[in-house]
Design a protein around this motif. Structure first.
Motif, PDB file in Angstrom:
ATOM      1  N   SER A 182       2.280 -13.357   0.983  1.00 48.49           N
ATOM      2  CA  SER A 182       3.538 -12.631   1.130  1.00 48.49           C
ATOM      3  C   SER A 182       4.464 -13.273   2.164  1.00 48.49           C
ATOM      4  CB  SER A 182       3.242 -11.188   1.561  1.00 48.49           C
ATOM      5  OG  SER A 182       4.443 -10.519   1.889  1.00 48.49           O
TER       6      SER A 182
ATOM      7  N   THR B 210       6.349  -3.376  -0.098  1.00 42.00           N
ATOM      8  CA  THR B 210       6.459  -4.195  -1.306  1.00 42.00           C
ATOM      9  C   THR B 210       5.127  -4.660  -1.876  1.00 42.00           C
ATOM     10  OG1 THR B 210       6.694  -6.228   0.008  1.00 42.00           O
ATOM     11  CG2 THR B 210       8.722  -5.069  -0.619  1.00 42.00           C
TER      12      THR B 210
ATOM     13  N   GLN C 294       1.843  -4.949  -3.853  1.00 41.65           N
ATOM     14  CA  GLN C 294       1.299  -4.380  -5.080  1.00 41.65           C
ATOM     15  C   GLN C 294      -0.159  -4.793  -5.190  1.00 41.65           C
ATOM     16  OE1 GLN C 294       2.951  -2.438  -7.319  1.00 41.65           O
ATOM     17  NE2 GLN C 294       4.710  -2.482  -5.931  1.00 41.65           N
TER      18      GLN C 294
END
Length: 97
Positions: free
Chosen positions: A31, A85, A87
């Motif tokens: 990320s 954010t 997932q």
């Protein structure tokens, strides 16, 4: 005197543990939020080290203290951005058709 030394050591151990945790999460997720959080935490640790060497001058500097607090805020925002954010990957269970 020993309590002061222990407190100083612990003030460096905690950011190092956070850095390792961020690195582990980053290796698993990739990320960009974690990259930014990692950078902010490293800069914050560098501020802490710089304060150790020039403590009296730096503590009195409003710019230094504001920048240090800004790094902490940036770290928190980036970590929140990752949490919002992220997932989770759905894995297939073994034995289910």
């Amino acid at each position: 005197m020993e309590q002061v030394i222990v407190t100083q050591i612990l003030s460096y151990v905690m950011p190092l543990i956070v850095l390792v945790a961020l690195a582990v999460l980053l290796s698993k997720t990739g990320s960009p939020w974690l990259i930014a959080a990692l950078v902010a935490e490293v800069v914050s640790l560098l501020f802490r080290i710089a304060m150790e060497f020039g403590a009296h001058r730096l503590v009195e500097s409003q710019l230094f203290m504001s920048a240090w607090q800004l790094c902490g805020l940036l770290f928190g925002v980036c970590l929140l951005g990752f949490a919002v954010t992220w997932q989770p990957q759905t894995s297939t269970r073994r034995g289910t058709p």
